[in-house]
Design a protein around this motif. Structure first.
Motif, short mmCIF file in Angstrom:
data_model
loop_
_atom_site.label_atom_id
_atom_site.label_comp_id
_atom_site.label_asym_id
_atom_site.label_seq_id
_atom_site.Cartn_x
_atom_site.Cartn_y
_atom_site.Cartn_z
N VAL A 5 -41.02 17.15 -11.00
CA VAL A 5 -41.38 15.85 -10.41
C VAL A 5 -40.29 15.51 -9.39
CG1 VAL A 5 -41.71 13.39 -10.84
CG2 VAL A 5 -42.55 15.09 -12.50
N ILE A 6 -40.68 15.43 -8.13
CA ILE A 6 -39.74 15.16 -7.05
C ILE A 6 -39.82 13.69 -6.66
CG2 ILE A 6 -38.93 15.87 -4.78
CD1 ILE A 6 -38.99 18.13 -6.90
N MET A 7 -38.72 12.98 -6.83
CA MET A 7 -38.66 11.56 -6.45
C MET A 7 -38.25 11.47 -4.97
SD MET A 7 -36.93 9.77 -9.82
CE MET A 7 -35.39 10.69 -9.69
N ALA A 8 -39.19 11.02 -4.14
CA ALA A 8 -38.98 11.07 -2.69
C ALA A 8 -39.34 9.75 -2.02
CB ALA A 8 -39.80 12.21 -2.08
N GLY A 9 -38.97 8.64 -2.65
CA GLY A 9 -39.40 7.36 -2.12
C GLY A 9 -38.35 6.57 -1.38
N GLY A 10 -37.08 7.04 -1.37
CA GLY A 10 -36.00 6.26 -0.77
C GLY A 10 -36.02 6.27 0.74
N THR A 11 -35.23 5.37 1.34
CA THR A 11 -35.18 5.27 2.80
C THR A 11 -33.88 5.81 3.37
OG1 THR A 11 -34.35 3.00 2.61
CG2 THR A 11 -36.73 3.29 2.88
N GLY A 12 -32.86 6.06 2.55
CA GLY A 12 -31.64 6.68 3.04
C GLY A 12 -30.93 5.87 4.11
N THR A 13 -30.66 4.59 3.82
CA THR A 13 -30.10 3.70 4.84
C THR A 13 -28.70 4.13 5.29
OG1 THR A 13 -29.33 2.24 3.07
CG2 THR A 13 -31.42 1.69 4.12
N ARG A 14 -27.97 4.87 4.48
CA ARG A 14 -26.63 5.30 4.88
C ARG A 14 -26.67 6.39 5.95
NH1 ARG A 14 -26.07 4.21 -0.63
NH2 ARG A 14 -24.49 2.65 -1.12
N PHE A 15 -27.88 6.87 6.28
CA PHE A 15 -27.99 7.91 7.30
C PHE A 15 -28.63 7.40 8.59
CE2 PHE A 15 -27.10 10.30 3.58
CZ PHE A 15 -26.33 11.35 4.04
N GLY A 79 -48.52 8.26 -3.91
CA GLY A 79 -47.95 7.26 -3.03
C GLY A 79 -47.72 5.95 -3.75
N GLU A 80 -46.47 5.48 -3.74
CA GLU A 80 -46.13 4.20 -4.36
C GLU A 80 -46.44 3.06 -3.38
OE1 GLU A 80 -42.44 5.16 -7.30
OE2 GLU A 80 -41.95 5.04 -5.18
N PRO A 81 -47.27 2.10 -3.77
CA PRO A 81 -47.60 0.99 -2.86
C PRO A 81 -46.46 -0.02 -2.71
CG PRO A 81 -48.64 0.66 -4.98
CD PRO A 81 -48.02 2.00 -5.05
N VAL A 82 -45.60 -0.08 -3.72
CA VAL A 82 -44.43 -0.96 -3.69
C VAL A 82 -43.27 -0.24 -4.37
CG1 VAL A 82 -45.64 -3.18 -3.62
CG2 VAL A 82 -45.23 -2.08 -5.82
N ALA A 83 -42.05 -0.58 -3.98
CA ALA A 83 -40.87 0.03 -4.59
C ALA A 83 -40.58 -0.66 -5.92
CB ALA A 83 -39.67 -0.08 -3.66
N SER A 232 -57.30 6.95 -9.74
CA SER A 232 -57.64 6.69 -8.34
C SER A 232 -56.47 5.98 -7.65
CB SER A 232 -58.88 5.81 -8.25
OG SER A 232 -58.61 4.52 -8.78
N ASP A 233 -56.54 5.87 -6.33
CA ASP A 233 -55.51 5.14 -5.60
C ASP A 233 -55.42 3.70 -6.09
OD1 ASP A 233 -55.05 7.41 -4.14
OD2 ASP A 233 -56.14 6.74 -2.35
N GLU A 234 -56.57 3.13 -6.43
CA GLU A 234 -56.59 1.76 -6.93
C GLU A 234 -55.91 1.66 -8.29
OE1 GLU A 234 -59.18 3.39 -5.72
OE2 GLU A 234 -59.47 2.30 -3.82
N ASP A 235 -56.11 2.69 -9.14
CA ASP A 235 -55.47 2.70 -10.45
C ASP A 235 -53.95 2.81 -10.32
OD1 ASP A 235 -57.93 2.60 -11.84
OD2 ASP A 235 -58.17 4.78 -11.65
N ILE A 236 -53.50 3.67 -9.41
CA ILE A 236 -52.06 3.83 -9.16
C ILE A 236 -51.48 2.52 -8.63
CG2 ILE A 236 -50.33 5.03 -7.78
CD1 ILE A 236 -51.50 6.84 -9.87
N GLU A 237 -52.18 1.90 -7.70
CA GLU A 237 -51.69 0.64 -7.13
C GLU A 237 -51.59 -0.45 -8.19
OE1 GLU A 237 -52.49 -2.53 -3.50
OE2 GLU A 237 -53.66 -0.69 -3.62
N SER A 238 -52.59 -0.56 -9.03
CA SER A 238 -52.57 -1.56 -10.08
C SER A 238 -51.39 -1.33 -11.03
CB SER A 238 -53.88 -1.51 -10.87
OG SER A 238 -53.86 -2.42 -11.95
N PHE A 239 -51.13 -0.07 -11.35
CA PHE A 239 -50.00 0.26 -12.23
C PHE A 239 -48.70 -0.22 -11.61
CE2 PHE A 239 -46.46 3.17 -12.96
CZ PHE A 239 -46.32 3.09 -14.33
N TYR A 240 -48.45 0.16 -10.37
CA TYR A 240 -47.17 -0.18 -9.74
C TYR A 240 -47.00 -1.68 -9.55
CZ TYR A 240 -45.21 4.41 -8.84
OH TYR A 240 -44.63 5.64 -9.00
N ARG A 241 -48.03 -2.35 -9.12
CA ARG A 241 -47.89 -3.78 -8.86
C ARG A 241 -47.70 -4.57 -10.14
NH1 ARG A 241 -48.25 -4.89 -3.71
NH2 ARG A 241 -49.38 -3.49 -2.29
N SER A 242 -48.08 -3.98 -11.27
CA SER A 242 -47.90 -4.66 -12.55
C SER A 242 -46.56 -4.36 -13.20
CB SER A 242 -49.03 -4.25 -13.52
OG SER A 242 -50.30 -4.57 -13.00
N CYS A 243 -45.86 -3.32 -12.71
CA CYS A 243 -44.61 -2.90 -13.33
C CYS A 243 -43.42 -3.74 -12.88
CB CYS A 243 -44.32 -1.44 -12.97
SG CYS A 243 -45.13 -0.23 -14.02
#
Length: 358
Positions: A5-15, A79-83, A232-243
């Motif tokens: 599982v590759i976590m690839a959601g960061g923005t790398g602001t120090r770069f 795809g994570e809809p929110v961090a 589904s994308d909707e299921d993933i979005e609901s999960f993240y927005r509720s977490c």
């Protein structure tokens, strides 16, 4: 089956200015011809092929993942809809893998680390996987410290409680410590029972889900709902927005009683600053890490140059600088102040006229 599982959601602001919210660090070529995420996935082969890779990223970066990792199945790019930090990321991946294979094992890796000794790294991963499979423990990899580093978190382990696996030993974890001050880091180094927290984890999918049930029941409940869904994308979005937003370190690893750490050495660096890019790059006899193009350094030492424009860069009588150029910005940085790049980015984000630069 073992999955990465590759976590690839960061923005790398120090770069900044190379890394921005539109094109973050993990998708950049900071070392050689491959991007950071390509290096992360490719170093796992042949132990784990791309069909057994799951990438969790910001939904805005899905196209980058598809382009750079075309052999990863599209339905395994999430795809994570929110961090929401790393705990929801891990829980979503565990739910997805549990549905694919309830007996699966997860190797969780950040997308943007540098590892010099690939074979040594894979050997540690295999030993960690064996321990996770045999004991049901939550296993993490600790990096043996060689200096009193204040930029990393630390893990203290118990020398008397251990599990042998292959050429490595896993120890029961006593506690986790966030980035310490220099005096504390020096005491950690002298004690001999502290390692750097690498942010890499290995566990059975069932074991981490059980840990969520005990320590983060709200996220566990949402994960169970996700398992029962169509994913589904909707299921993933609901999960993240509720977490809630919480790290897996704070939410689970610091609380669980079945955490093991393997102290290891394989040339690891989390590449957290332009200083680390300089340190890891090929350098000339004056310790300058220069673009292979039209860069001239006269009476200059210990500098880093990265330019996207192709313009000739000339350094005369300067030391310890990073000169980074993109189409939108030029940054000249004293490498001793590399952590201040993030502050500048935060200031730009607060300025409507400069926000697009970030």
């Amino acid at each position: 089956m073992t999955y990465a599982v590759i976590m690839a959601g960061g923005t790398g602001t120090r770069f900044w200015p190379k890394s921005t919210s539109k094109h973050p660090k993990q998708f950049l070529k900071l070392f050689g011809k491959e991007t950071m995420i390509q290096q992360t996935v490719n170093r796992l082969s042949p132990d784990i092929n791309s069909e057994n890779v799951l990438v969790v990223t910001n939904e805005d970066y899905i196209s980058f993942v598809k382009d750079q990792l075309p052999s990863v199945p599209e339905h395994q790019i999430i795809g994570e809809p929110v961090a929401r930090n790393t705990a929801p990321c891990v829980a979503a991946a565990a739910a997805i893998l549990h549905k694919i294979d309830p007996d699966s094992t997860m190797i969780v890796l950040p997308a943007d680390h540098r590892i010099e000794n690939r074979e040594g790294f894979l050997d540690v991963l295999q030993n960690a996987t064996d321990i996770a499979d045999e004991t049901g423990s939550l296993v993490t990899i600790g990096i043996k410290p060689n200096r009193p580093e204040t930029g990393y978190g630390y893990i203290q382990y118990n020398n008397d409680i251990k599990v042998e696996a292959g050429d490595h030993t896993a120890y029961s974890v006593k506690n986790f410590t966030e980035k310490p001050n220099l005096e504390t880091a020096e005491s950690f180094l002298k004690s001999g029972d502290y390692v750097w927290n690498s942010g890499m984890f290995i566990w059975k999918t069932s074991s981490i889900l059980n840990a969520f049930k005990v320590h983060l029941p709200e996220i566990y409940s949402l994960a169970q709902t996700l398992i029962q869904s169509e994913m589904s994308d909707e299921d993933i979005e609901s999960f993240y927005r509720s977490c809630p937003s919480i790290s897996v370190d704070y939410g689970i690893m610091e609380k669980a009683d079945n955490v093991q750490v393997i102290p290891a050495e394989f040339g690891w660096n989390d590449v957290g600053s332009w200083r680390s890019v300089h340190d890891l790059s090929k350098k000339d006899d004056q310790q300058n890490a220069l673009d292979p193009g039209d860069t001239v350094a006269l009476k200059s030492r210990g500098n880093l140059v990265q330019s996207d424009s192709g313009k000739q860069v000339v350094l005369i009588g300067v030391e310890n600088l990073a000169v980074v150029e993109t189409d939108d910005a030029i940054m000249v940085l004293n490498l001793d102040h590399d952590q201040d790049v993030k502050t500048v980015v935060e200031q730009f984000k607060a300025d409507p006229e400069k926000k697009e630069l970030t």
